[in-house]
Design an enzyme around this catalytic site. Structure first.
Site, PDB file in Angstrom:
ATOM      1  N   LYS A 168      -8.509  15.018  29.285  1.00  5.59           N
ATOM      2  CA  LYS A 168     -10.339  15.978  29.719  1.00  5.59           C
ATOM      3  C   LYS A 168     -10.013  16.093  31.472  1.00  5.59           C
ATOM      4  O   LYS A 168     -10.854  17.051  31.534  1.00  5.59           O
ATOM      5  CB  LYS A 168     -11.081  14.872  29.614  1.00  5.59           C
ATOM      6  CG  LYS A 168     -11.988  14.025  29.664  1.00  5.59           C
ATOM      7  CD  LYS A 168     -12.806  12.964  28.846  1.00  5.59           C
ATOM      8  CE  LYS A 168     -12.358  12.554  27.797  1.00  5.59           C
ATOM      9  NZ  LYS A 168     -11.424  11.674  27.386  1.00  5.59           N
TER      10      LYS A 168
ATOM     11  N   CYS B 293       2.408   9.211  19.366  1.00  3.71           N
ATOM     12  CA  CYS B 293       2.407   9.098  21.241  1.00  3.71           C
ATOM     13  C   CYS B 293       2.259   8.001  21.650  1.00  3.71           C
ATOM     14  O   CYS B 293       2.372   7.257  21.324  1.00  3.71           O
ATOM     15  CB  CYS B 293       1.258  10.331  21.088  1.00  3.71           C
ATOM     16  SG  CYS B 293      -0.180   9.472  21.403  1.00  3.71           S
TER      17      CYS B 293
ATOM     18  N   HIS C 204      -5.273   1.650  21.370  1.00  2.00           N
ATOM     19  CA  HIS C 204      -4.704   0.677  21.303  1.00  2.00           C
ATOM     20  C   HIS C 204      -4.117   0.184  20.120  1.00  2.00           C
ATOM     21  O   HIS C 204      -3.143  -0.246  20.423  1.00  2.00           O
ATOM     22  CB  HIS C 204      -4.957  -0.731  21.926  1.00  2.00           C
ATOM     23  CG  HIS C 204      -5.516   0.205  23.338  1.00  2.00           C
ATOM     24  ND1 HIS C 204      -4.915   0.353  24.286  1.00  2.00           N
ATOM     25  CD2 HIS C 204      -6.413   0.207  23.635  1.00  2.00           C
ATOM     26  CE1 HIS C 204      -5.671   0.916  25.684  1.00  2.00           C
ATOM     27  NE2 HIS C 204      -6.851   1.067  25.065  1.00  2.00           N
TER      28      HIS C 204
ATOM     29  N   LYS D 182      -8.882  14.758  12.066  1.00  2.00           N
ATOM     30  CA  LYS D 182      -8.319  14.094  13.129  1.00  2.00           C
ATOM     31  C   LYS D 182      -8.479  12.373  13.996  1.00  2.00           C
ATOM     32  O   LYS D 182      -9.626  12.304  14.112  1.00  2.00           O
ATOM     33  CB  LYS D 182      -8.076  15.254  14.203  1.00  2.00           C
ATOM     34  CG  LYS D 182      -6.893  13.847  15.475  1.00  2.00           C
ATOM     35  CD  LYS D 182      -6.492  15.485  16.120  1.00  2.00           C
ATOM     36  CE  LYS D 182      -5.592  14.153  17.560  1.00  2.00           C
ATOM     37  NZ  LYS D 182      -5.364  15.346  18.858  1.00  2.00           N
TER      38      LYS D 182
ATOM     39  N   HIS E 219       0.031  15.836  23.302  1.00  2.00           N
ATOM     40  CA  HIS E 219       0.096  16.696  22.505  1.00  2.00           C
ATOM     41  C   HIS E 219      -1.094  17.002  21.165  1.00  2.00           C
ATOM     42  O   HIS E 219      -2.186  15.431  21.586  1.00  2.00           O
ATOM     43  CB  HIS E 219       1.330  16.844  22.111  1.00  2.00           C
ATOM     44  CG  HIS E 219       1.952  15.625  21.886  1.00  2.00           C
ATOM     45  ND1 HIS E 219       1.990  14.298  22.211  1.00  2.00           N
ATOM     46  CD2 HIS E 219       1.867  15.079  20.663  1.00  2.00           C
ATOM     47  CE1 HIS E 219       2.392  13.716  22.015  1.00  2.00           C
ATOM     48  NE2 HIS E 219       2.564  13.907  20.562  1.00  2.00           N
TER      49      HIS E 219
ATOM     50  N   THR F 207      -5.487  18.711  18.787  1.00  2.00           N
ATOM     51  CA  THR F 207      -6.933  18.806  19.544  1.00  2.00           C
ATOM     52  C   THR F 207      -7.014  17.182  21.160  1.00  2.00           C
ATOM     53  O   THR F 207      -6.877  16.602  20.392  1.00  2.00           O
ATOM     54  CB  THR F 207      -7.675  18.784  18.953  1.00  2.00           C
ATOM     55  OG1 THR F 207      -7.574  17.829  17.831  1.00  2.00           O
ATOM     56  CG2 THR F 207      -7.571  20.948  18.211  1.00  2.00           C
ATOM     57  N   ARG F 208      -8.160  17.674  21.899  1.00  2.00           N
ATOM     58  CA  ARG F 208      -7.856  16.743  22.590  1.00  2.00           C
ATOM     59  C   ARG F 208      -9.277  16.297  23.131  1.00  2.00           C
ATOM     60  O   ARG F 208     -10.233  17.179  23.261  1.00  2.00           O
ATOM     61  CB  ARG F 208      -7.338  16.298  24.057  1.00  2.00           C
ATOM     62  CG  ARG F 208      -6.176  16.159  23.518  1.00  2.00           C
ATOM     63  CD  ARG F 208      -5.813  14.630  23.538  1.00  2.00           C
ATOM     64  NE  ARG F 208      -4.471  14.244  23.008  1.00  2.00           N
ATOM     65  CZ  ARG F 208      -3.139  13.664  23.862  1.00  2.00           C
ATOM     66  NH1 ARG F 208      -4.219  13.691  24.695  1.00  2.00           N
ATOM     67  NH2 ARG F 208      -1.914  13.384  23.214  1.00  2.00           N
TER      68      ARG F 208
END
Length: 425
Positions: free
Chosen positions: A346, A313, A269, A264, A47, A50-51
């Site tokens: 991706k 996330c 990590h 964003k 989620h 955008t990725r």
């Protein structure tokens, strides 16, 4: 309860699972997808509006061929869905000249003859004024990078799979799976199903369904920020390429403003907090925000306005930060993918194709040698009894309310500690 029978059952209908269900359905398989939460949902790793997708790949040049196929498949499902899922902005991979991020990205471009440019920090800022990187930084600019819309991608795959005859159930929790001869029985809180082949793409919950992955695929809490740019015109998709950046504070990634207010970004990590996925702290904290705002103020000052949103996330990491895609070490009728380590989305389109191949014939046309389970087991498979990978134990995956409760913070590091988590050369 009577068992319903399928050719393939897929556990987890997020990024990887939705693509797998679609690929199997279009091959004429009777397929069932089971998802414990909504479709799509914001409880795992698929989620965030955008990725990033990028063709230059500093993690290892061998990923590039998979990415080339991934782009093809994203464009294919985009055409079928009739909506734009892939947005091209260009991608920037930047760091000191001797850093693995810069050198690895450049190597992948040279090895695969990808179009690219090498820019100094000054040249990058002249071309994309939202960037203000250290003087010693060098950047690889690759024009095919961009971003995907994760929730819409999942919806597109599920809708297309259903049109091909697939059955998909949301809000159905798997309690247990058991080998049944050459097949598998799956027991959920709604029913009992049988299948010739089981595919596990449950993300952070994979180790709860596949106990031999415990300690090998480790969930980690991750936090993202959206800040309102003070100069919004510098952070639009046509003026701000997606980035991966190595600086003294750690390795960060970011995307232009799109769909929701704000530029964003996040730190790979984050605080290195390993978690139980059923007890991850889902409410962002003040120290999460302070870390991210400090980064933006230093390197993207035009984007460091008021906080618009913070979101939690999970990454699911291996020790070398590469994916794990393989058949079950004891039951070849079970295959699994745990491809995250912070850079998996991706690849979801091509991993769907790979998992469909494995379910059909136990092998794939794609080169996945880098991702085999054996590498994490010292190159040799132990007897099942020595690894806890025999009869699967009953698996209760909790409830959404459980997910939102209980801070389970371990291995946390203070803000600002450099962390790289570099895959091996």
């Amino acid at each position: 309860m009577l068992s319903a029978r399928y050719d393939v059952i897929v556990l987890g209908v997020g990024a990887m699972g939705s693509a797998t269900v679609y690929q199997l359905a279009r091959r004429g398989k009777r397929v069932l997808g089971l998802e414990r939460y909504d479709i799509p949902h914001a409880m795992g790793s698929s989620h965030g509006h955008t990725r990033i997708i990028r063709l230059a790949y500093y993690e290892d040049p061998s990923y590039v061929m998979l990415l080339q196929r991934s782009y093809e498949l994203w464009r294919s499902i985009q055409a079928r869905a009739g909506e734009r899922l892939l947005h091209i902005t260009g991608s920037v991979d930047a760091g000191p000249s001797n850093s693995w991020v810069f050198k690895g990205s450049l190597q992948s471009c040279l090895q695969h003859e990808l179009p690219h440019q090498v820019l100094t920090s000054k040249e990058l800022a002249e071309r994309f004024p939202g960037y203000r990187l250290p003087h010693e930084t060098l950047a690889v600019l690759q024009p095919e990078g961009g971003f995907l819309l994760p929730e819409r991608c999942i919806v597109a795959y599920v809708t297309a799979a259903q049109a091909e005859g697939a059955e998909v159930h949301g809000r159905e929790r798997v309690l247990e799976w058991l080998p049944l001869g050459d097949g598998v029985r799956v027991i959920t809180d709604h029913g009992v199903y049988e299948t010739d082949h089981l595919v596990v793409t449950a993300g952070a919950w994979n180790a709860k369904l596949l106990p031999f992955l415990e300690g090998l695929a480790v969930p980690e809490r991750q936090v993202l920020a959206w800040l309102q740019p003070q100069c919004p015109e510098l952070f639009t998709p046509d003026r701000f390429p997606v980035f991966n950046l190595l600086v003294e504070e750690g390795r960060f990634y970011g995307l232009p403003s799109f769909g929701v207010p704000g530029f964003k970004f996040g730190r790979y990590h984050h605080f290195e907090e390993t978690v139980d996925p059923d007890r991850v702290e889902r409410e962002p904290r003040r120290d999460d925000e302070e870390l991210l705002r400090g980064f933006a103020a230093r390197y993207f000052p035009g984007g460091s306005g008021p906080t618009m949103s913070l979101a939690v996330c999970m990454f699911t990491n291996t020790s070398d930060n590469h994916f794990v895609i393989d058949l079950h070490p004891d039951y070849p009728q079970v295959s699994f993918a745990s491809p995250c380590s912070g850079h998996g989305f991706k690849f979801a389109s091509v991993i769907g194709e790979i998992m469909a191949d494995l379910a059909e014939r136990g092998t794939t046309r794609h080169n996945i040698e880098l991702f085999r389970l054996d590498r994490l087991l010292g190159g040799a498979r132990e007897p099942a009894a020595g690894r806890g990978a025999g009869r699967p134990r009953p698996t209760s995956l909790g409830t959404a309310a459980d997910q939102r409760s209980n801070d389970h913070r371990t291995q946390a590091h203070p803000p600002g500690r450099p962390t790289d988590r570099r895959p091996p050369d």
